[in-house]
Design a protein around this motif. Structure first.
Motif, PDB file in Angstrom:
ATOM      1  N   MET A   1       0.804  -1.371   0.007  1.00 13.55           N
ATOM      2  CA  MET A   1       0.089  -0.059   0.077  1.00 13.55           C
ATOM      3  C   MET A   1       0.845   1.151  -0.001  1.00 13.55           C
ATOM      4  N   LYS A   2       0.575   2.087  -0.896  1.00 15.96           N
ATOM      5  CA  LYS A   2       1.166   3.699  -0.876  1.00 15.96           C
ATOM      6  C   LYS A   2       0.859   4.257  -0.175  1.00 15.96           C
ATOM      7  N   ILE A   3       1.879   4.963   0.777  1.00 23.27           N
ATOM      8  CA  ILE A   3       1.305   6.133   1.682  1.00 23.27           C
ATOM      9  C   ILE A   3       1.715   7.378   1.095  1.00 23.27           C
ATOM     10  N   MET A   4       0.503   8.140   1.027  1.00 23.42           N
ATOM     11  CA  MET A   4       0.298   9.392   0.297  1.00 23.42           C
ATOM     12  C   MET A   4       0.769  10.283   1.535  1.00 23.42           C
ATOM     13  N   LYS A   5       1.768  11.288   1.104  1.00 25.10           N
ATOM     14  CA  LYS A   5       1.783  12.415   1.928  1.00 25.10           C
ATOM     15  C   LYS A   5       0.866  13.523   1.639  1.00 25.10           C
ATOM     16  N   LYS A   6       0.948  14.043   2.845  1.00 28.21           N
ATOM     17  CA  LYS A   6      -0.226  15.393   2.949  1.00 28.21           C
ATOM     18  C   LYS A   6       0.330  16.591   2.253  1.00 28.21           C
ATOM     19  N   VAL A   7      -0.592  17.140   1.614  1.00 27.04           N
ATOM     20  CA  VAL A   7      -0.052  18.459   1.041  1.00 27.04           C
ATOM     21  C   VAL A   7      -0.943  19.561   1.455  1.00 27.04           C
ATOM     22  N   SER A   8      -0.250  20.808   1.990  1.00 18.97           N
ATOM     23  CA  SER A   8      -1.014  21.806   2.550  1.00 18.97           C
ATOM     24  C   SER A   8      -1.168  22.889   1.351  1.00 18.97           C
ATOM     25  N   VAL A   9      -2.043  23.302   1.115  1.00 15.97           N
ATOM     26  CA  VAL A   9      -2.079  24.634   0.130  1.00 15.97           C
ATOM     27  C   VAL A   9      -2.553  25.695   0.526  1.00 15.97           C
TER      28      VAL A   9
END
Length: 119
Positions: A1-9
């Motif tokens: 399972m690929k862990i998605m990094k969180k992006v803050s806009v």
């Protein structure tokens, strides 16, 4: 399972009058936020920084306050194009990656996904 990094806009927003202001700022602000919401990348948040702007706060409360992926903070009015506005947003951001969205711009539907795939 690929862990998605969180992006803050981070979005700085002052919808009042000033020299060089875009025409129709309120609808463009709504359009910009909606372009964030339509992103295909899921692990994201939008931090709207109201630069002493009551209009920004009102639009956020009317349209987006119930969305868990959108945060709002209001700070005292800063000099135009001052770094303190974005820094205020960064200070409450929870993402590992920071991106920016002007309040009169639009993100392409895959914008964040394309960026985040590079990480």
């Amino acid at each position: 399972m690929k862990i998605m990094k969180k992006v803050s806009v981070i979005m700085a927003s002052y919808l009042g009058e000033y020299a060089g202001r875009t025409s129709n700022p309120n609808p463009k602000f709504l359009r910009a936020v909606k372009s964030f919401l339509s992103q295909t990348y899921e692990n994201k948040e939008l931090v709207i920084v109201g630069d002493g702007c009551d209009v920004t706060e009102q639009l956020y409360n009317q349209h987006f306050s119930k969305n868990e992926n959108i945060k709002f903070i209001k700070i005292p009015k800063q000099p135009i194009y001052g770094g303190e506005i974005r820094n205020a947003g960064i200070s409450i951001a929870t993402g590992e990656i920071i991106s920016y969205l002007d309040n009169d711009d639009v993100l392409g539907k895959n914008h964040l996904e394309i960026i985040m795939n590079e990480f």
